[in-house]
Design an enzyme around this catalytic site. Structure first.
Site, short mmCIF file in Angstrom:
data_model
loop_
_atom_site.label_atom_id
_atom_site.label_comp_id
_atom_site.label_asym_id
_atom_site.label_seq_id
_atom_site.Cartn_x
_atom_site.Cartn_y
_atom_site.Cartn_z
N LYS A 98 38.62 -18.62 -33.20
CA LYS A 98 39.95 -18.68 -33.81
C LYS A 98 41.00 -18.56 -32.71
CE LYS A 98 41.67 -15.18 -33.17
NZ LYS A 98 41.96 -14.35 -31.96
N TYR A 119 44.53 -13.23 -38.51
CA TYR A 119 43.63 -12.39 -39.32
C TYR A 119 44.31 -11.98 -40.63
CZ TYR A 119 40.43 -11.76 -35.37
OH TYR A 119 39.54 -11.97 -34.34
P1 NAD Z 1 39.49 -14.72 -21.83
O1 NAD Z 1 40.75 -15.07 -21.11
O2 NAD Z 1 38.90 -13.40 -21.56
O3 NAD Z 1 38.38 -15.83 -21.57
C1 NAD Z 1 38.66 -17.20 -21.50
C2 NAD Z 1 37.59 -17.90 -20.69
O4 NAD Z 1 37.94 -19.28 -20.59
C3 NAD Z 1 37.46 -17.35 -19.26
O5 NAD Z 1 36.10 -17.22 -18.94
C4 NAD Z 1 38.09 -18.45 -18.41
O6 NAD Z 1 37.50 -18.52 -17.12
C5 NAD Z 1 37.75 -19.68 -19.23
N1 NAD Z 1 38.60 -20.83 -18.94
C6 NAD Z 1 38.17 -22.08 -18.77
N2 NAD Z 1 39.19 -22.90 -18.50
C7 NAD Z 1 40.29 -22.16 -18.47
C8 NAD Z 1 41.66 -22.44 -18.22
N3 NAD Z 1 42.09 -23.68 -17.96
N4 NAD Z 1 42.54 -21.42 -18.25
C9 NAD Z 1 42.14 -20.16 -18.56
N5 NAD Z 1 40.84 -19.83 -18.80
C10 NAD Z 1 39.93 -20.83 -18.76
O7 NAD Z 1 39.80 -14.89 -23.38
P2 NAD Z 1 39.00 -14.26 -24.61
O8 NAD Z 1 39.66 -13.00 -25.01
O9 NAD Z 1 37.56 -14.24 -24.34
O10 NAD Z 1 39.36 -15.32 -25.75
C11 NAD Z 1 38.73 -16.60 -25.81
C12 NAD Z 1 38.87 -17.16 -27.23
O11 NAD Z 1 38.18 -16.31 -28.13
C13 NAD Z 1 40.31 -17.22 -27.73
O12 NAD Z 1 40.51 -18.39 -28.47
C14 NAD Z 1 40.45 -16.01 -28.62
O13 NAD Z 1 41.37 -16.20 -29.68
C15 NAD Z 1 39.04 -15.86 -29.16
N6 NAD Z 1 38.72 -14.47 -29.48
C16 NAD Z 1 38.19 -14.19 -30.68
C17 NAD Z 1 37.88 -12.89 -31.02
C18 NAD Z 1 37.28 -12.57 -32.36
O14 NAD Z 1 37.19 -11.39 -32.69
N7 NAD Z 1 36.84 -13.56 -33.11
C19 NAD Z 1 38.13 -11.85 -30.12
C20 NAD Z 1 38.64 -12.19 -28.87
C21 NAD Z 1 38.95 -13.50 -28.55
#
Ligand code: NAD
Length: 370
Positions: free
Chosen positions: A140, A226
Site C-alpha cells: 500500500k 489505513y
Molecule cells: P524503505 O525506504 O525502507 O525501503 C524502500 C526500498 O526500496 C529500499 O530498499 C530502497 O533501496 C529501494 N529502492 C529501490 N529504488 C529506489 C529508489 N529509486 N528510491 C528509493 N528507494 C528505492 O521503505 P519501506 O518502509 O520499506 O516502504 C516500502 C513500501 O512498503 C512503501 O510503499 C510503504 O508504504 C510500504 N509499507 C507497508 C507497510 C505495511 O504495514 N503494510 C509498512 C511499511 C511500509
C-alpha cells in the site's frame, strides 16, 4: 456515488463473507489445513526492495507461513544481496537486481513477486511481474494515481495472475470482527466511524518525507490510507463525497506534501467517517458508533498487537503474525483458485478516493463528489 465502484465494493464485502473469512475462521487456526501434496509445495515469494518493511516485518514473517516461503530477492545493493543470501539461504540464481528483474519469468522457484518499493514504483513493478507470469502482492498505497493503479490491475487481468494489495489488517481477526459487527448489524445501523493512523516523525529523511515524486503525497498516502480502508470495510459501503483539509506546516522538510490530512467521508444515508492520517500525532484507533453502542480497536493499525472492545467488553482473539496470515491467504487463493480479499480493485478504489481527498484539500475542504 460512484455506482459501479459502490456495487463492486458491496460485492467484495459479500464475497469476503461468503468465503468464510470471518473472525471465527481466523481465531482458531489462521487458515484451513491443506492436503499433503499442496503442503509440499510452499509457494516461492520474491521480495522486491529490501528496505525497512521487507527487512523487519516481511522476511521474519516467513517463519510463520504455512503456504509460502522466501525464495528470492530483488535488490540494487550487492551488500544486501550477500547478507540476505547468507541469512535466509537464498540461492544465487534467485537473486535479481532492477535491471535483470524481468528474467524472473524463467524462474520456476518464484510463484509470487512482492513489491515493497517506494509508492510511485509500485505499478511499474506489478506490471513487470505480471508480464513475467508471476502472481503479485503490491504494498500500500497501490501507487500514486488512479491511472497507474488501473494499468496495473489491467496488466494482471490480461496476464491471468492474481493481485493482492498488502492490506494486512483485512486478514486480522480483530478487524474481521469489526467487519462482522457492521455487516450483521449486531449493534444496529452504523452512524459514525472515527479512525486515525498517526505517528510522530517528520524529522526523518526517508523518501516518504522528502520526495514527492516517489511518495505521491504525504501522510494520507502512507498512513491515512489505513483509516480510509477501515471506514470502507467497517461499513461495507463506498463513500459518496469527501471534505478534506491538508496541513503542510513543515514546508522545508516536506515540500508540497501534507504532514497531516483530516478528512470526512460521507456515506449513503446518515453515515459519516471522520478520519486522520498524520506524522505529528501519536495515535492509532478505530472507533465506531452504532445505534446501540460503541465498538472499536485501539491500537488498531500499527505493529503492536491489536486490541478491541465491544460496548465495554474487551474482544479476545488470538494474535497472529499479520504479514504471515496475509501472505498465506494469498497463497491459498492461488492454490485453491479463490478470490483475493484485499484485491487490486480494492486498492484502485482507494486511489479514486485519495484523488478526491486531494481535490477537496486543494479547495480548502469543499465537498467533492466521489
Ligand atoms: P524503505 O525506504 O525502507 O525501503 C524502500 C526500498 O526500496 C529500499 O530498499 C530502497 O533501496 C529501494 N529502492 C529501490 N529504488 C529506489 C529508489 N529509486 N528510491 C528509493 N528507494 C528505492 O521503505 P519501506 O518502509 O520499506 O516502504 C516500502 C513500501 O512498503 C512503501 O510503499 C510503504 O508504504 C510500504 N509499507 C507497508 C507497510 C505495511 O504495514 N503494510 C509498512 C511499511 C511500509
Amino acid at each position: 456515488m460512484h455506482t459501479s465502484s459502490s456495487s463492486n465494493g458491496r460485492r467484495r464485502f459479500l464475497r469476503q463473507a461468503a468465503l468464510g473469512l470471518g473472525a471465527a475462521a481466523l481465531a482458531g487456526s489462521p487458515l484451513p489445513a491443506l492436503g499433503k501434496s499442496a503442503q509440499e509445495k510452499k509457494l516461492g515469494v520474491a521480495l522486491v526492495g529490501l528496505g525497512s518493511y521487507s527487512t523487519h516485518k516481511l522476511a521474519p514473517a516467513f517463519a510463520h507461513t504455512q503456504y509460502c516461503r522466501l525464495a528470492g530477492i530483488v535488490t540494487g545493493t550487492p551488500d544486501k544481496a550477500k547478507k540476505w543470501r547468507e541469512q535466509y539461504g537464498i540461492p544465487q540464481k534467485n537473486i535479481y537486481d532492477y535491471h535483470n528483474f524481468d528474467r524472473i519469468a524463467e524462474n520456476p522457484d518464484i510463484d509470487i513477486v512482492y513489491v515493497v518499493l517506494p509508492n510511485a514504483m509500485h505499478a511499474d513493478y506489478v506490471i513487470r511481474a505480471a508480464r513475467a507470469g508471476k502472481h503479485v502482492i503490491c504494498e500500500k498505497p497501490f501507487d500514486v494515481s488512479v491511472k497507474k493503479a488501473a494499468a496495473a490491475v489491467e496488466a494482471c487481468t490480461r496476464a491471468g495472475v492474481l493481485l493482492q494489495i498488502g492490506y494486512r489488517c483485512q486478514y486480522d481477526p480483530y478487524h474481521l470482527e469489526v467487519m462482522r459487527i457492521g455487516r450483521e448489524k449486531v449493534l444496529g445501523e452504523l452512524k459514525l466511524i472515527r479512525a486515525s493512523h498517526s505517528f510522530f516523525g517528520v524529522h526523518g529523511n526517508n523518501w516518504r518525507f522528502t520526495n514527492k515524486a516517489l511518495a505521491g503525497g504525504g501522510a494520507l498516502m502512507d498512513v491515512g490510507v489505513y483509516a480510509l480502508q477501515a471506514a470502507r470495510y467497517s461499513t461495507g459501503m463506498e463513500p459518496i463525497g469527501v471534505s478534506a483539509l491538508a496541513f503542510n506546516t513543515y514546508k522545508d522538510k516536506m515540500d508540497g506534501m501534507e504532514e497531516s490530512m483530516l478528512f470526512t467521508l460521507k456515506f449513503p444515508g446518515d453515515i459519516s467517517a471522520q478520519l486522520f492520517g498524520s506524522y505529528v500525532a501519536r495515535e492509532e484507533f478505530l472507533d465506531i458508533s452504532a445505534e446501540k453502542g460503541h465498538y472499536g480497536l485501539r491500537p488498531a493499525f500499527g505493529y503492536d498487537p491489536v486490541q478491541g472492545y465491544v460496548l465495554d467488553q474487551p474482544m479476545n482473539f488470538p494474535h497472529h503474525n499479520q504479514q504471515a496470515v496475509q501472505m498465506d491467504a494469498f497463497a491459498r487463493n492461488i492454490l485453491d483458485g479463490t478470490a483475493v480479499v484485499a484485491s487490486g480493485e480494492d486498492g484502485l478504489q482507494d486511489m479514486r478516493i485519495i484523488e478526491a481527498i486531494y481535490r477537496s484539500a486543494r479547495k480548502n475542504g469543499k465537498l467533492v463528489k466521489i
